[in-house]
Design an enzyme around this catalytic site. Structure first.
Site, short mmCIF file in Angstrom:
data_model
loop_
_atom_site.label_atom_id
_atom_site.label_comp_id
_atom_site.label_asym_id
_atom_site.label_seq_id
_atom_site.Cartn_x
_atom_site.Cartn_y
_atom_site.Cartn_z
N ARG A 38 -23.68 17.07 36.91
CA ARG A 38 -24.67 16.26 37.62
C ARG A 38 -25.67 17.10 38.41
O ARG A 38 -26.82 16.68 38.62
CB ARG A 38 -23.96 15.25 38.54
CG ARG A 38 -24.92 14.26 39.20
CD ARG A 38 -24.23 13.06 39.81
NE ARG A 38 -23.65 13.30 41.10
CZ ARG A 38 -23.66 12.43 42.12
NH1 ARG A 38 -24.25 11.25 42.00
NH2 ARG A 38 -23.08 12.73 43.27
N ILE A 64 -29.38 8.39 41.74
CA ILE A 64 -28.53 8.80 40.62
C ILE A 64 -27.16 8.22 40.94
O ILE A 64 -26.66 8.37 42.05
CB ILE A 64 -28.51 10.34 40.46
CG1 ILE A 64 -27.71 10.76 39.21
CG2 ILE A 64 -28.00 11.06 41.69
CD1 ILE A 64 -27.84 12.26 38.87
N SER A 65 -26.56 7.53 39.98
CA SER A 65 -25.30 6.82 40.24
C SER A 65 -24.15 7.78 40.57
O SER A 65 -24.17 8.94 40.19
CB SER A 65 -24.90 5.99 39.02
OG SER A 65 -25.81 4.95 38.82
N ALA A 66 -23.15 7.24 41.26
CA ALA A 66 -21.93 8.00 41.55
C ALA A 66 -21.23 8.33 40.23
O ALA A 66 -21.22 7.52 39.30
CB ALA A 66 -21.01 7.19 42.45
#
EC number: 2.1.1.77
Length: 220
Positions: A38, A64-66
């Site tokens: 990530r 930005i998603s977990a």
């Protein structure tokens, strides 16, 4: 700033934790997470937090998603090599990179914010991902030129299931989409298109995503 080795070690520990918690279940999702860390998809000032299992800011007021959320959606999608996949909501480009790593082919991803189209393209290039095509447009309408799709993954919350997305699925195809209120709460739905064109819906519980803005989503 942490060096690449340190960033990767921390990222590996996050992947191990998600595996231990039963969130990453399959080897293909684990492999994709290890291949596309990530931290390659956030701005420099956030790299040191990229291993933390929480959403992070990206440009244009988006997130930005977990990692756990991304893993959950990919496990539900159950992607396979050769599948034709559409992503709605490119954002940073991270999720599209993970999808591309699993399907081993071209992935189409739509983003409505020009600044994020450029951000994602830069991130993908830096990460060496060549098979993701980022398109500027209204993702709630899908992307008919490359339909029908085996899977459509939507990374923003819709008020209801957008009809065009169901129409662009192959029979037996899956749409993974958060549906619910504008900002605070949605339910993660797995929409399976039957051979006769009707749909079957599985509810995977509560999630919180930024809104899907568009003709078949929320109005700005």
């Amino acid at each position: 700033m942490m060096d690449e080795k340190e960033l990767y070690e921390k990222w590996k520990r996050t992947v191990e934790m998600l595996k231990a918690e039963g969130i990453i279940k399959s080897e293909k999702v684990e492999r994709a997470f290890l291949k596309c860390p990530r931290y390659l998809f956030v701005e420099d000032r956030y790299k040191k937090y990229a291993h933390v299992d929480e959403p992070l800011p990206i440009p244009a007021g988006q997130t930005i998603s977990a990692p756990h959320m991304v893993a959950i959606m990919l496990e539900i999608a159950d992607l396979k090599p050769g599948m034709n996949v559409l992503e709605v909501g490119t954002g940073s480009g991270w999720n599209a990179a993970l999808i591309a790593e699993i399907v081993k082919g071209d992935v189409y991803s739509i983003e409505r914010i020009p600044e994020l189209v450029e951000f994602a393209k830069r991130n993908l290039e830096r990460a060496g991902v060549k098979n993701v095509h980022v398109i500027l447009g209204d993702g709630s309408k899908g992307f008919p030129p490359k339909s029908p799709y085996d899977a459509i993954i939507v990374t923003a919350g819709a008020p209801e299931i957008p009809k065009p997305l169901v129409e662009q699925l192959k029979p037996g195809g899956k749409l993974i989409i958060p549906v619910g209120s504008y900002h605070l709460w949605q339910e993660l739905l797995e929409v399976i298109k039957r051979e006769d064109g009707s749909i079957k819906i599985k509810n995977h519980g509560g999630v919180a995503f930024v809104p899907l803005i568009g003709e078949h989503g929320w109005r700005e």
